[in-house]
Design an enzyme around this catalytic site. Structure first.
Site, PDB file in Angstrom:
ATOM      1  N   GLY A   8       0.477  -8.696   6.834  1.00  0.00           N
ATOM      2  CA  GLY A   8       1.512  -7.670   6.935  1.00  0.00           C
ATOM      3  C   GLY A   8       1.667  -7.191   8.370  1.00  0.00           C
ATOM      4  O   GLY A   8       2.771  -6.869   8.821  1.00  0.00           O
ATOM      5  N   SER A   9       0.558  -7.155   9.102  1.00  0.00           N
ATOM      6  CA  SER A   9       0.620  -6.735  10.506  1.00  0.00           C
ATOM      7  C   SER A   9       1.432  -7.739  11.315  1.00  0.00           C
ATOM      8  O   SER A   9       2.234  -7.364  12.172  1.00  0.00           O
ATOM      9  CB  SER A   9      -0.795  -6.628  11.081  1.00  0.00           C
ATOM     10  OG  SER A   9      -1.566  -5.753  10.298  1.00  0.00           O
ATOM     11  N   SER A  22       2.799  -7.133   2.797  1.00  0.00           N
ATOM     12  CA  SER A  22       1.422  -7.581   3.005  1.00  0.00           C
ATOM     13  C   SER A  22       0.898  -8.145   1.690  1.00  0.00           C
ATOM     14  O   SER A  22       1.130  -7.565   0.627  1.00  0.00           O
ATOM     15  CB  SER A  22       0.522  -6.424   3.441  1.00  0.00           C
ATOM     16  OG  SER A  22      -0.846  -6.823   3.324  1.00  0.00           O
ATOM     17  N   HIS A  45      -3.128  -5.246  -2.077  1.00  0.00           N
ATOM     18  CA  HIS A  45      -1.683  -5.039  -2.224  1.00  0.00           C
ATOM     19  C   HIS A  45      -1.183  -5.560  -3.574  1.00  0.00           C
ATOM     20  O   HIS A  45      -1.955  -6.086  -4.354  1.00  0.00           O
ATOM     21  CB  HIS A  45      -0.956  -5.665  -1.035  1.00  0.00           C
ATOM     22  CG  HIS A  45      -1.310  -4.969   0.251  1.00  0.00           C
ATOM     23  ND1 HIS A  45      -0.469  -4.112   0.900  1.00  0.00           N
ATOM     24  CD2 HIS A  45      -2.454  -4.978   0.969  1.00  0.00           C
ATOM     25  CE1 HIS A  45      -1.071  -3.636   1.972  1.00  0.00           C
ATOM     26  NE2 HIS A  45      -2.287  -4.139   2.038  1.00  0.00           N
TER      27      HIS A  45
HETATM   28  C1  LIG Z   1       1.928   0.293   5.415  1.00  0.00           C
HETATM   29  C2  LIG Z   1       1.163  -0.891   5.893  1.00  0.00           C
HETATM   30  N1  LIG Z   1       1.716  -1.722   6.772  1.00  0.00           N
HETATM   31  C3  LIG Z   1       1.083  -2.813   7.236  1.00  0.00           C
HETATM   32  C4  LIG Z   1      -0.181  -3.121   6.799  1.00  0.00           C
HETATM   33  C5  LIG Z   1      -0.889  -4.330   7.355  1.00  0.00           C
HETATM   34  O1  LIG Z   1      -1.049  -5.357   6.422  1.00  0.00           O
HETATM   35  P1  LIG Z   1      -2.170  -6.469   6.652  1.00  0.00           P
HETATM   36  O2  LIG Z   1      -3.474  -5.867   6.280  1.00  0.00           O
HETATM   37  O3  LIG Z   1      -1.772  -7.586   5.737  1.00  0.00           O
HETATM   38  O4  LIG Z   1      -2.118  -6.866   8.078  1.00  0.00           O
HETATM   39  C6  LIG Z   1      -0.816  -2.283   5.887  1.00  0.00           C
HETATM   40  C7  LIG Z   1      -2.180  -2.610   5.412  1.00  0.00           C
HETATM   41  O5  LIG Z   1      -2.622  -2.244   4.372  1.00  0.00           O
HETATM   42  C8  LIG Z   1      -0.134  -1.140   5.422  1.00  0.00           C
HETATM   43  O6  LIG Z   1      -0.711  -0.285   4.564  1.00  0.00           O
END
Ligand SMILES: Cc1ncc(COP(=O)(O)O)c(C=O)c1O
Length: 502
Positions: free
Chosen positions: A95-96, A259, A264
């Site tokens: 997600g990042s 994500s 999730h």
């Molecule tokens: C609102 C939100 N955005 C982005 C992310 C990032 O996702 P990832 O952990 O897959 O990088 C998270 C992670 O939980 C999140 O809560």
């Protein structure tokens, strides 16, 4: 034995192995789960929910050994795009990464100058949440402008948008739908529409949420892409009823992100997605940023999709330079693997049940904890004004939300007979998984404090952020994920009731 027969045998054994070893990860209501032992077993706040279907999919794809994004990945991209009613979905490795690509996409030189996000331009975001909703703004040289959060919904205070607007500098708005609670899309869209700004929806924690608004307003806001789908009348999440348009979060703005990390709504281990909601060219730019910055869009293993692989002249390269190695952006490689997508596709099939379980579990907890309002302020869906056993009461905006809850958030009241830290410690003792609302007030995190010290112009804060501070000081959340059984929910409720009665 033929390879096909051998593979079938391996997969049958894989299913058997999974049934024997992964029973605890089955959905909460699955009879094959081991019995919950209150006080001995951990009640996770979230986690992977799967059975032998996902394990078989992973092994099957691994045996095929294509590895890089291939048939499974492409199919999953199409399935997700269809589900959300968006033009295109690109799978990424988190997600990042999805957020990084979403913001980077807006920096492309291929956009008109007035729409392009340039260093020093501003992106309005909110102070409380997850750090990688905000970091990509800074990583792209733009300035995050923090507005406050409403501590009860967890979402951005949309009434602060106009105060944060900086003519000529503000180019985009980027908010998360906090913990599976849609932010105030109507006000945010109207603001973006009025000033010609991009909207990025961080939908990482909110797959399966829907937002409803009056159809006439949806038309005025230019949501024709959703209205067209709704008018066909066969989409599970996008519909028009009684003059109201309902559609999933992640389908309203310009770009949205998902994500698929285990806590999730669905998982592929590490993973995520970028959704291009309505303007297809953004998809080409996003794909370029995901895939090394290249100009070529051939999928892995394919050449010459453009039919003029040796017919381009771009930059100062010689005419006919191989399009595969022409780079129009300073990109990344943020792709996931095909076996991950094979897992994700199985999870998509289960998503309707997962979303229903999250809603149900939230309601069970809310009803079970009713009466504890002297200790806690409970989260409410955006646009709701109150909760009772009969359901929510709503404001008179004509808008509604249907939350696909990531967690059950509550605020420990400042005058409660205990502090939030005592409550968190107690939950830990009881082995009840709990989390803060991620980074709390991000402006107070060491990374941002350091940044303000070294480069005060790198970010801008609107007002004193009292709501984000309340979230930091008072908010805590426990699980709603589909792996929770009735016995676990009962245990959570009884334990919290007992703590408050002390
Ligand atoms: C609102 C939100 N955005 C982005 C992310 C990032 O996702 P990832 O952990 O897959 O990088 C998270 C992670 O939980 C999140 O809560």
């Amino acid at each position: 034995m033929s390879p096909e027969a051998l593979k079938a045998q391996i997969l049958e054994l894989t299913r058997e192995y999974s049934r024997l070893t992964h029973a605890a990860q089955r959905p909460g209501a699955d009879a094959a789960r081991p019995a919950f032992r209150p006080g001995q077993d951990v009640v996770p706040y979230a986690g992977r929910v799967f059975n032998e279907d996902e394990v078989e999919a992973a092994v099957s794809s691994t045996l095929d050994f294509w590895l890089t994004l291939g048939n499974e990945g492409h199919a999953m991209q199409e399935e997700l795009a269809e589900l959300l009613g968006v033009k295109k979905t690109l799978l990424v490795n988190s997600g990042s990464s999805a957020n990084l690509i979403a913001v980077s996409t807006l920096t492309t030189h291929k956009l008109p100058a007035e729409k392009r996000l340039l260093p020093g331009d501003e992106v309005i975001t909110c102070a409380a949440g997850f750090p990688t909703t905000v970091a990509p703004i800074l990583q792209n040289g733009a300035v995050p402008v923090f507005i406050d959060n409403d501590p009860v919904t967890g979402n951005a205070c949309a009434d602060q948008l106009e105060g944060a607007y900086n003519p000529g500098k503000t180019k985009a708005v980027m908010f998360a739908h906090t913990l599976g609670n849609p932010f105030e899309l109507r006000t945010v869209l109207a603001f973006c529409h009025k000033h010609g700004l991009w909207l990025i929806e961080d939908n990482c924690d909110a797959l399966g949420c829907t937002y409803s608004l009056p159809l006439e307003e949806a038309r005025e806001l230019g949501l024709t892409h959703l209205i067209k789908i709704a008018e066909k009348g066969d989409h599970p999440w996008i519909r028009i009823e009684d003059g109201v348009l309902t559609a999933p979060t992640g389908s309203f703005g310009d770009i949205s992100t998902q994500s698929f990390y285990p806590p999730h709504h669905l998982t592929m281990g590490e993973g995520g997605a970028v959704n291009i909601i309505r303007r297809p060219p953004l998809g080409t730019y996003a794909e370029s940023f995901r895939d090394w910055g290249r100009d070529c869009w051939c999928p892995s293993g394919k050449d010459n999709t453009c039919n003029k692989r040796f017919g381009w002249q771009l930059g100062e390269l010689p005419e006919g330079y191989d399009h595969k190695y022409i780079y129009s952006h300073l990109g990344y490689n943020l792709k996931p693997l095909d076996p991950q997508a094979a897992i994700g596709r199985m999870q998509i099939r289960k998503l309707p049940d997962f979303v229903e379980a999250r809603k149900r579990n939230w309601n069970v907890l809310r009803a079970g904890l009713a009466g504890l309002e002297n200790c806690f302020e409970f989260a409410l869906p955006t646009h709701a004004t109150g909760w009772s056993a009969d359901g929510f009461t709503w404001d008179d905006s004509g808008c509604r939300t249907d939350c696909s809850w990531f967690g059950f958030m509550l605020l420990v009241k400042p005058d409660a007979p205990f502090a939030k830290a005592d409550f968190a410690r107690y939950l830990d003792e009881k082995k009840i998984g709990n989390r803060m609302l991620f980074g709390g007030n991000l402006a107070r995190q060491p990374a941002f404090v350091q940044l303000r010290k070294e480069r005060p112009e790198a970010l801008r804060i609107v007002g004193d952020l009292p709501g984000a501070d309340r979230i930091m000081n008072e908010a805590i959340f426990i699980g709603t994920y589909p792996g929770l059984s009735d016995a676990q929910l009962d245990y959570m409720i009884e334990s919290i009731q007992a703590f408050c009665a002390r």
